[in-house]
Design a protein around this motif. Structure first.
Motif, PDB file in Angstrom:
ATOM      1  N   LEU A   1      57.734  37.102  39.044  1.00  0.00           N
ATOM      2  CA  LEU A   1      56.652  36.006  38.059  1.00  0.00           C
ATOM      3  C   LEU A   1      55.592  36.484  39.594  1.00  0.00           C
ATOM      4  N   ALA A   2      55.523  36.196  40.370  1.00  0.00           N
ATOM      5  CA  ALA A   2      53.983  36.387  41.681  1.00  0.00           C
ATOM      6  C   ALA A   2      53.609  38.067  41.466  1.00  0.00           C
ATOM      7  N   VAL A   3      54.285  38.773  41.626  1.00  0.00           N
ATOM      8  CA  VAL A   3      53.762  40.003  40.621  1.00  0.00           C
ATOM      9  C   VAL A   3      53.944  40.455  39.548  1.00  0.00           C
ATOM     10  N   LEU A   4      53.921  39.590  38.143  1.00  0.00           N
ATOM     11  CA  LEU A   4      52.683  39.463  37.157  1.00  0.00           C
ATOM     12  C   LEU A   4      51.576  38.880  37.310  1.00  0.00           C
ATOM     13  N   ALA A   5      52.024  38.121  37.772  1.00  0.00           N
ATOM     14  CA  ALA A   5      50.512  37.043  38.122  1.00  0.00           C
ATOM     15  C   ALA A   5      48.922  38.045  38.415  1.00  0.00           C
ATOM     16  N   ARG A   6      50.123  39.124  39.808  1.00  0.00           N
ATOM     17  CA  ARG A   6      48.815  40.036  40.660  1.00  0.00           C
ATOM     18  C   ARG A   6      48.830  41.022  39.625  1.00  0.00           C
ATOM     19  N   GLN A   7      49.339  41.554  38.780  1.00  0.00           N
ATOM     20  CA  GLN A   7      48.919  42.668  37.875  1.00  0.00           C
ATOM     21  C   GLN A   7      47.633  42.143  36.401  1.00  0.00           C
ATOM     22  N   LEU A   8      48.225  41.120  36.554  1.00  0.00           N
ATOM     23  CA  LEU A   8      46.813  39.897  35.337  1.00  0.00           C
ATOM     24  C   LEU A   8      45.530  40.038  36.081  1.00  0.00           C
ATOM     25  N   ARG A   9      45.591  39.999  37.831  1.00  0.00           N
ATOM     26  CA  ARG A   9      44.718  39.393  38.334  1.00  0.00           C
ATOM     27  C   ARG A   9      43.924  41.427  38.756  1.00  0.00           C
ATOM     28  N   GLN A  10      44.679  42.095  38.685  1.00  0.00           N
ATOM     29  CA  GLN A  10      44.457  43.923  39.103  1.00  0.00           C
ATOM     30  C   GLN A  10      44.189  43.966  37.505  1.00  0.00           C
ATOM     31  N   LEU A  11      44.404  43.340  36.622  1.00  0.00           N
ATOM     32  CA  LEU A  11      43.345  43.835  34.956  1.00  0.00           C
ATOM     33  C   LEU A  11      41.893  43.111  34.725  1.00  0.00           C
ATOM     34  N   ALA A  12      42.069  41.538  35.384  1.00  0.00           N
ATOM     35  CA  ALA A  12      41.322  41.273  35.483  1.00  0.00           C
ATOM     36  C   ALA A  12      39.256  41.672  35.633  1.00  0.00           C
ATOM     37  N   SER A  13      39.797  42.592  36.991  1.00  0.00           N
ATOM     38  CA  SER A  13      38.169  43.320  37.382  1.00  0.00           C
ATOM     39  C   SER A  13      38.573  44.243  36.077  1.00  0.00           C
ATOM     40  N   CYS A  14      38.637  44.516  35.009  1.00  0.00           N
ATOM     41  CA  CYS A  14      38.019  45.714  34.512  1.00  0.00           C
ATOM     42  C   CYS A  14      37.325  44.931  32.882  1.00  0.00           C
ATOM     43  N   ASP A  15      37.160  45.682  31.682  1.00  0.00           N
ATOM     44  CA  ASP A  15      36.730  45.211  31.217  1.00  0.00           C
ATOM     45  C   ASP A  15      37.713  44.894  29.433  1.00  0.00           C
ATOM     46  N   ILE A  16      38.889  44.132  30.241  1.00  0.00           N
ATOM     47  CA  ILE A  16      39.112  43.763  29.105  1.00  0.00           C
ATOM     48  C   ILE A  16      39.389  42.354  28.618  1.00  0.00           C
ATOM     49  N   SER A  17      38.786  41.588  27.252  1.00  0.00           N
ATOM     50  CA  SER A  17      38.603  40.790  26.894  1.00  0.00           C
ATOM     51  C   SER A  17      39.703  39.766  27.513  1.00  0.00           C
ATOM     52  N   PRO A  18      39.539  38.011  27.596  1.00  0.00           N
ATOM     53  CA  PRO A  18      40.236  37.486  27.925  1.00  0.00           C
ATOM     54  C   PRO A  18      41.901  37.156  26.910  1.00  0.00           C
ATOM     55  N   GLY A  19      41.629  37.431  25.505  1.00  0.00           N
ATOM     56  CA  GLY A  19      42.906  37.411  24.875  1.00  0.00           C
ATOM     57  C   GLY A  19      43.617  38.223  24.767  1.00  0.00           C
ATOM     58  N   VAL A  20      43.071  39.369  25.169  1.00  0.00           N
ATOM     59  CA  VAL A  20      43.905  40.777  25.127  1.00  0.00           C
ATOM     60  C   VAL A  20      44.059  40.506  27.306  1.00  0.00           C
ATOM     61  N   LEU A  21      43.797  40.457  27.751  1.00  0.00           N
ATOM     62  CA  LEU A  21      44.325  40.085  28.831  1.00  0.00           C
ATOM     63  C   LEU A  21      45.796  38.791  28.856  1.00  0.00           C
ATOM     64  N   ALA A  22      45.485  38.050  28.378  1.00  0.00           N
ATOM     65  CA  ALA A  22      46.722  37.150  28.456  1.00  0.00           C
ATOM     66  C   ALA A  22      47.242  37.299  27.657  1.00  0.00           C
ATOM     67  N   SER A  23      47.308  38.271  26.597  1.00  0.00           N
ATOM     68  CA  SER A  23      48.602  39.126  26.016  1.00  0.00           C
ATOM     69  C   SER A  23      48.899  40.275  26.599  1.00  0.00           C
ATOM     70  N   ALA A  24      48.281  40.993  27.592  1.00  0.00           N
ATOM     71  CA  ALA A  24      48.710  41.809  28.298  1.00  0.00           C
ATOM     72  C   ALA A  24      50.219  41.180  29.487  1.00  0.00           C
ATOM     73  N   GLY A  25      49.972  39.968  29.519  1.00  0.00           N
ATOM     74  CA  GLY A  25      51.091  39.826  30.488  1.00  0.00           C
ATOM     75  C   GLY A  25      52.361  39.588  29.797  1.00  0.00           C
ATOM     76  N   ARG A  26      52.637  38.904  28.095  1.00  0.00           N
ATOM     77  CA  ARG A  26      54.200  39.468  27.825  1.00  0.00           C
ATOM     78  C   ARG A  26      54.319  40.595  27.124  1.00  0.00           C
ATOM     79  N   LEU A  27      52.849  42.016  27.600  1.00  0.00           N
ATOM     80  CA  LEU A  27      53.139  43.553  27.420  1.00  0.00           C
ATOM     81  C   LEU A  27      54.044  43.621  28.783  1.00  0.00           C
ATOM     82  N   LEU A  28      53.791  43.486  29.534  1.00  0.00           N
ATOM     83  CA  LEU A  28      54.031  43.868  31.000  1.00  0.00           C
ATOM     84  C   LEU A  28      55.430  43.283  31.329  1.00  0.00           C
ATOM     85  N   THR A  29      55.374  41.644  30.640  1.00  0.00           N
ATOM     86  CA  THR A  29      56.884  41.558  31.376  1.00  0.00           C
ATOM     87  C   THR A  29      58.079  42.995  30.963  1.00  0.00           C
TER      88      THR A  29
END
Length: 285
Positions: free
Chosen positions: A92-120
């Motif tokens: 879970l900590a690793v996944l949170a860091r991946q979302l933190r990495q992606l949050a620096s990019c031009d990704i909208s909030p809804g897609v970023l939140a959905s990305a968590g389910r994809l990256l698992t």
């Protein structure tokens, strides 16, 4: 401001991989502090960042989840996503860091939140345990339970993506990822070099790092005699390609762009079932 990625304890905020990775927002003692204080903190976060994704462990106390839902309801906000994937604490900590990495990019909030389910799907999380007698999150047969009482027995367990359990000994192995990964491991009260000496080479990991054991890990695994490990995709370019290559749609309820079949912010699902799902399992090249 980019979307805020919040975690519920400091040990869920892993060190950044690079200068672009955003810091995690640590929501300390959410379930024990006065409600008005916790409410103000989250309200401020929403005002500053627009949207907040709270990554919370399934091993966290029920009171914590209840408090987060209460705060979200009181704020009457669809801009707070509560994300509790079924991953062990280190994963879970690793996944949170991946979302933190992606949050620096031009990704909208809804897609970023959905990305968590994809990256698992691309996280392989497990542990070496001194006992499986109290392990209830991975299927354990009676034979393994009996062997766990033999002095010196150790077990390798994979909790995600597919449960596996083997008793350590000659030839013991776990099926791993079929793509290049790094591995993070955290030592509890167990002496073993199986993760670094056997598992990592068999999985062909390209990098290895150690981190302190999350406080919730002993509770999740049913013992403090463990070494937790997680194999993951470390590169932002690969994560970004994975997420942006997936077809996006618009949530019919809140209007956010999303990927997959459910909006993590408002929990709405499509009114019809014609949304394609197979693209969520795009293999890594």
């Amino acid at each position: 401001m980019p979307t805020a990625i919040a975690v519920t304890s400091a040990d869920m905020a892993l060190p950044a991989h690079d200068d672009r990775t955003l810091p995690a927002v640590v929501l300390r003692d959410v379930d024990t502090r006065p409600l008005d204080e916790a409410l103000t903190d989250l309200q401020t976060l929403v005002e500053q960042h627009g949207h907040v994704i709270v990554v919370c462990s399934p091993a966290a106390p029920t009171s914590l989840e209840r408090r987060l839902h209460t705060i979200r309801a009181l704020l009457e906000s669809d801009r707070i996503a509560l994300f509790r994937p079924d991953l062990p604490p280190l994963g879970l900590a690793v996944l949170a860091r991946q979302l933190r990495q992606l949050a620096s990019c031009d990704i909208s909030p809804g897609v970023l939140a959905s990305a968590g389910r994809l990256l698992t799907h691309y996280i392989h999380a497990g542990a070496v345990l001194g006992s499986v007698a109290r392990l209830d999150r991975v299927p354990v047969d009676l034979k393994a339970h009996a062997k766990s009482w033999v002095p010196g027995s150790q077990f390798a367990v994979l909790a995600h993506p597919e449960p596996q359990l083997v008793r350590l000994g000659p030839g013991a192995a776990l099926a791993g990822p079929e793509f290049g990964t790094w591995m993070l491991h955290a030592k509890g009260q167990l002496q073993s070099d199986w993760v670094t000496g056997t598992l990592a080479p068999s999985w062909n990991v390209t990098g290895m790092r150690e981190t302190p054991l999350p406080a919730e890990s002993p509770g999740w695994w049913g013992t403090g005699k463990l070494i937790e490990f997680c194999a993951y995709l470390p590169d932002l370019s690969v994560l970004y390609q994975l997420v942006t290559s997936v077809r996006q749609s618009t949530c019919h309820w809140c209007g956010l762009d999303v990927i997959g079949d459910r909006c993590v912010f408002c929990s709405a699902t499509p009114p019809t079932h014609d949304t394609p799902h197979d693209h969520l399992h795009t293999p890594v090249g």
